[in-house]
Write a protein that holds these residues in place. Structure first.
Motif, PDB file in Angstrom:
ATOM      1  N   GLU A  65      35.130  29.963  47.850  1.00 20.13           N
ATOM      2  CA  GLU A  65      35.553  31.059  46.983  1.00 20.13           C
ATOM      3  C   GLU A  65      34.348  31.837  46.455  1.00 20.13           C
ATOM      4  N   LYS A  66      34.565  33.106  46.162  1.00 23.23           N
ATOM      5  CA  LYS A  66      33.473  33.956  45.690  1.00 23.23           C
ATOM      6  C   LYS A  66      32.993  33.539  44.309  1.00 23.23           C
ATOM      7  N   GLN A  67      33.923  33.110  43.452  1.00 23.40           N
ATOM      8  CA  GLN A  67      33.572  32.681  42.101  1.00 23.40           C
ATOM      9  C   GLN A  67      33.546  31.162  42.033  1.00 23.40           C
ATOM     10  N   TRP A  68      32.518  30.639  41.366  1.00 23.58           N
ATOM     11  CA  TRP A  68      32.392  29.193  41.218  1.00 23.58           C
ATOM     12  C   TRP A  68      31.893  28.896  39.814  1.00 23.58           C
ATOM     13  N   ASP A  72      28.930  33.792  40.310  1.00 22.02           N
ATOM     14  CA  ASP A  72      29.014  34.018  41.752  1.00 22.02           C
ATOM     15  C   ASP A  72      28.638  32.760  42.514  1.00 22.02           C
ATOM     16  N   ASN A  73      29.456  32.411  43.501  1.00 22.22           N
ATOM     17  CA  ASN A  73      29.220  31.247  44.349  1.00 22.22           C
ATOM     18  C   ASN A  73      28.123  31.580  45.355  1.00 22.22           C
ATOM     19  N   GLN A  74      26.988  30.907  45.255  1.00 17.05           N
ATOM     20  CA  GLN A  74      25.873  31.214  46.138  1.00 17.05           C
ATOM     21  C   GLN A  74      26.157  30.822  47.586  1.00 17.05           C
ATOM     22  N   THR A  75      27.050  29.872  47.803  1.00 18.66           N
ATOM     23  CA  THR A  75      27.448  29.517  49.167  1.00 18.66           C
ATOM     24  C   THR A  75      28.246  30.651  49.792  1.00 18.66           C
ATOM     25  N   PHE A  76      29.117  31.283  49.008  1.00 19.08           N
ATOM     26  CA  PHE A  76      29.862  32.451  49.482  1.00 19.08           C
ATOM     27  C   PHE A  76      28.898  33.574  49.837  1.00 19.08           C
ATOM     28  N   ARG A  77      27.910  33.800  48.957  1.00 19.72           N
ATOM     29  CA  ARG A  77      26.934  34.850  49.199  1.00 19.72           C
ATOM     30  C   ARG A  77      26.138  34.570  50.475  1.00 19.72           C
ATOM     31  N   ALA A  78      25.757  33.305  50.671  1.00 23.50           N
ATOM     32  CA  ALA A  78      25.006  32.930  51.876  1.00 23.50           C
ATOM     33  C   ALA A  78      25.843  33.164  53.130  1.00 23.50           C
ATOM     34  N   LEU A 132      37.645  35.681  56.437  1.00 22.23           N
ATOM     35  CA  LEU A 132      37.532  36.160  55.060  1.00 22.23           C
ATOM     36  C   LEU A 132      38.908  36.579  54.572  1.00 22.23           C
ATOM     37  N   HIS A 133      39.330  36.007  53.443  1.00 23.74           N
ATOM     38  CA  HIS A 133      40.632  36.335  52.861  1.00 23.74           C
ATOM     39  C   HIS A 133      40.444  37.102  51.553  1.00 23.74           C
ATOM     40  N   SER A 134      41.430  37.922  51.254  1.00 24.81           N
ATOM     41  CA  SER A 134      41.400  38.692  50.008  1.00 24.81           C
ATOM     42  C   SER A 134      42.815  38.777  49.465  1.00 24.81           C
ATOM     43  N   SER A 135      42.954  38.544  48.180  1.00 32.35           N
ATOM     44  CA  SER A 135      44.281  38.619  47.567  1.00 32.35           C
ATOM     45  C   SER A 135      44.144  39.063  46.122  1.00 32.35           C
ATOM     46  N   GLU A 136      45.230  39.608  45.604  1.00 35.86           N
ATOM     47  CA  GLU A 136      45.267  40.040  44.207  1.00 35.86           C
ATOM     48  C   GLU A 136      46.626  39.666  43.642  1.00 35.86           C
ATOM     49  N   THR A 137      46.653  38.796  42.662  1.00 39.78           N
ATOM     50  CA  THR A 137      47.894  38.343  42.065  1.00 39.78           C
ATOM     51  C   THR A 137      47.847  38.564  40.556  1.00 39.78           C
ATOM     52  N   LYS A 138      48.969  38.257  39.905  1.00 40.52           N
ATOM     53  CA  LYS A 138      49.032  38.406  38.456  1.00 40.52           C
ATOM     54  C   LYS A 138      48.120  37.399  37.768  1.00 40.52           C
ATOM     55  N   LEU A 139      47.861  36.288  38.456  1.00 41.94           N
ATOM     56  CA  LEU A 139      46.976  35.276  37.884  1.00 41.94           C
ATOM     57  C   LEU A 139      45.523  35.728  37.935  1.00 41.94           C
ATOM     58  N   TYR A 140      45.208  36.616  38.891  1.00 41.92           N
ATOM     59  CA  TYR A 140      43.845  37.104  39.050  1.00 41.92           C
ATOM     60  C   TYR A 140      43.865  38.623  38.911  1.00 41.92           C
ATOM     61  N   PRO A 141      43.422  39.177  37.789  1.00 37.55           N
ATOM     62  CA  PRO A 141      43.438  40.631  37.606  1.00 37.55           C
ATOM     63  C   PRO A 141      42.464  41.337  38.537  1.00 37.55           C
ATOM     64  N   TYR A 142      41.499  40.586  39.084  1.00 37.52           N
ATOM     65  CA  TYR A 142      40.546  41.163  40.016  1.00 37.52           C
ATOM     66  C   TYR A 142      40.859  40.650  41.425  1.00 37.52           C
ATOM     67  N   GLU A 143      40.224  41.234  42.402  1.00 35.32           N
ATOM     68  CA  GLU A 143      40.421  40.821  43.788  1.00 35.32           C
ATOM     69  C   GLU A 143      39.806  39.443  44.009  1.00 35.32           C
ATOM     70  N   LYS A 144      40.593  38.519  44.515  1.00 35.90           N
ATOM     71  CA  LYS A 144      40.105  37.172  44.810  1.00 35.90           C
ATOM     72  C   LYS A 144      39.718  37.107  46.283  1.00 35.90           C
ATOM     73  N   SER A 285      26.381  37.662  35.768  1.00 33.27           N
ATOM     74  CA  SER A 285      26.994  38.492  36.808  1.00 33.27           C
ATOM     75  C   SER A 285      25.960  39.140  37.711  1.00 33.27           C
ATOM     76  N   THR A 286      24.690  38.801  37.526  1.00 31.26           N
ATOM     77  CA  THR A 286      23.635  39.321  38.398  1.00 31.26           C
ATOM     78  C   THR A 286      23.330  38.313  39.495  1.00 31.26           C
ATOM     79  N   GLU A 287      22.713  38.777  40.575  1.00 32.01           N
ATOM     80  CA  GLU A 287      22.429  37.923  41.719  1.00 32.01           C
ATOM     81  C   GLU A 287      21.076  37.231  41.576  1.00 32.01           C
TER      82      GLU A 287
END
Length: 454
Positions: A65-68, A72-78, A132-144, A285-287
């Protein structure tokens, strides 16, 4: 022939049954599409896929997942960096392409990872599938966003230990040779990016040679210092304080550092931050592998002064260190100020600002460096008188540059610079004379005051 005719009713019955089932399935699908939201349909489909995979396949899927843990999940970034670099040679049905170059419409297109597209990779003979998957639900106000990495169950441990290490090292190598750098500014609760087009390097930077060597050596040692910082239990960060009059090259030095390290820049205005909680959220929130730039730190807002006062009252230096430590790893934090004497002493201690760099007025060496760059000459009859004046008056590199850019003709530009420096010298002498006369007059007034009282 008779047997064939005898089978016709059976075939007709089967076809009729198939048609009926197909119609029922189409009706059922239509009802589901109209009644159930897309998120629920996707969830049901995913469950069916998982049930099928667990019962009929011997594969295993890693979810990245992008968030950890709220960062930011550094494994996702890698993974993102690794796949972007290898997309041209990987097996995939489609690609995301684009360009961030506004000045060059013929610039080579960059490749991006498409959503919901299977990307085939191979590691030591092991077949791997990325999606790569992308979803947006009521539980996640941002793109997951999240990656699925699928391999055969028997290779699970090897992928976990060897492939992810290979993935991370490949991404680090790519990031060290970034083609484009970005500068981020914080606005309305998010960082906004723009292409960083400041081309100053240490090769073109007009500063004294010893300072240049010191800076390059310190930056290179920092970039190789991961094991050292870990061994001593300190965050992998380096803090620089650039201080001196306006126009002495502080911004140019920041650009040279960014281009040397190939780091993005996050330009943060502390005056707009209300409290430590907001600041911490901004920092996380910075890299990694980036520069956090805080300019004119002496010009703090009322909120900043309240934070400093509260820290003094609570004696919470450790808390402040923790705040900066939340800024990830392999970070450079650069503070600039025109008035070092106005800074809180607590800000100047090692750990916050490790290296203090005085950006001073122009020297003869810096003058010659600027002339070589702007006028393409290393010698001129006016060099000697100009160098003498440079030592006598306080002139910034920015002022020198402005005069040199007046003309591409060396004779005209240097003559104009000489006249500018002579005018500056006369003004300095006049100011000194007026100041001396004022001091004499003030002294005479003080001497006369007792007599007047008598």
């Amino acid at each position: 022939m008779t047997s064939l005719y005898n089978q016709v009713p059976f075939v007709s019955t089967v076809f009729s049954l198939y048609t009926t089932c197909s119609a029922i399935m189409m009706l059922f699908r239509t009802i589901l599409n109209e009644i159930l939201p897309k998120e629920i349909r996707d969830y049901i489909s995913l469950k069916f896929v998982n049930i099928f995979s667990s019962n009929f396949q011997s594969s295993f899927t890693f979810v990245i997942e992008k968030q950890w843990e709220f960062v930011d999940n550094q494994t996702f970034r890698a993974a993102e960096v690794y796949l972007q670099r290898r997309l041209a040679g990987l097996s995939t049905g489609k690609l995301v392409v684009g360009s961030s170059s506004l000045k060059n419409p013929e610039a080579q297109l960059k490749l991006g990872v498409p959503v919901n597209t299977k990307i085939i990779d191979e590691f030591e003979g092991i077949h791997l599938e990325w999606t790569l998957h992308s979803s947006e639900t009521k539980l996640y106000p941002y793109e997951k966003r999240y990656f699925h990495l699928t391999c055969e169950e028997e290779f699970r441990e090897k992928i976990m230990t060897d492939y992810f290490t290979y993935l991370t090292k490949s991404a680090e190598k790519t990031l060290k040779h970034r083609e484009n750098l970005h500068i981020y500014t914080y606005s309305e609760d998010e960082w906004e990016a723009a292409i960083f087009e400041h081309h100053t390097t240490f090769e073109t930077l007009a500063i004294e040679p010893n300072l240049k060597t010191t800076m390059i050596d310190d930056l290179d040692a920092f970039s190789k210092g991961k094991d050292f910082f870990k061994s001593v239990g300190r965050p992998w960060k380096r803090g620089y304080l650039l201080y001196g009059p306006p126009g002495t090259g502080k911004s140019s030095l920041v650009a040279a550092i960014a281009n040397h390290m190939r780091y993005h820049i996050y330009d943060l205005q502390l005056q707009s931050i209300s409290d430590d909680g907001e600041l911490r959220n901004i920092l996380i929130s910075t890299e990694n592998r980036s520069i956090l730039l805080i300019e004119d730190i002496d010009c703090g807002s009322d909120a900043s002064r309240r934070r400093q006062k509260k820290k003094k009252e609570d004696d919470s230096d450790e808390d402040d260190d923790g705040l900066w430590s939340s800024c990830g790893e392999e970070r450079i934090i650069i503070f600039t100020t025109n008035h070092k004497e106005k800074l809180d002493p607590a800000l100047l201690r090692p750990g916050r600002m490790d290296v203090h760099i005085h950006m001073d007025y122009c020297t003869p060496y810096v003058f010659k460096k600027l002339v070589a760059m702007y006028l393409k000459t290393n010698d001129h009859v006016l060099f000697d008188p100009i160098e003498k004046l440079v030592l006598e008056v306080s002139v910034t590199p920015a002022e020198i540059t402005q005069q040199l850019m007046a003309s591409k003709n060396a004779d005209i530009a240097l003559k104009g610079l000489l006249e500018f420096l002579e005018t500056k010298k006369m003004k300095k002498e006049e100011d000194n004379r007026v100041e001396e006369e004022g001091e004499i007059e003030e002294a005479e007034t003080k001497e006369a005051e007792p007599d007047a009282e008598t």
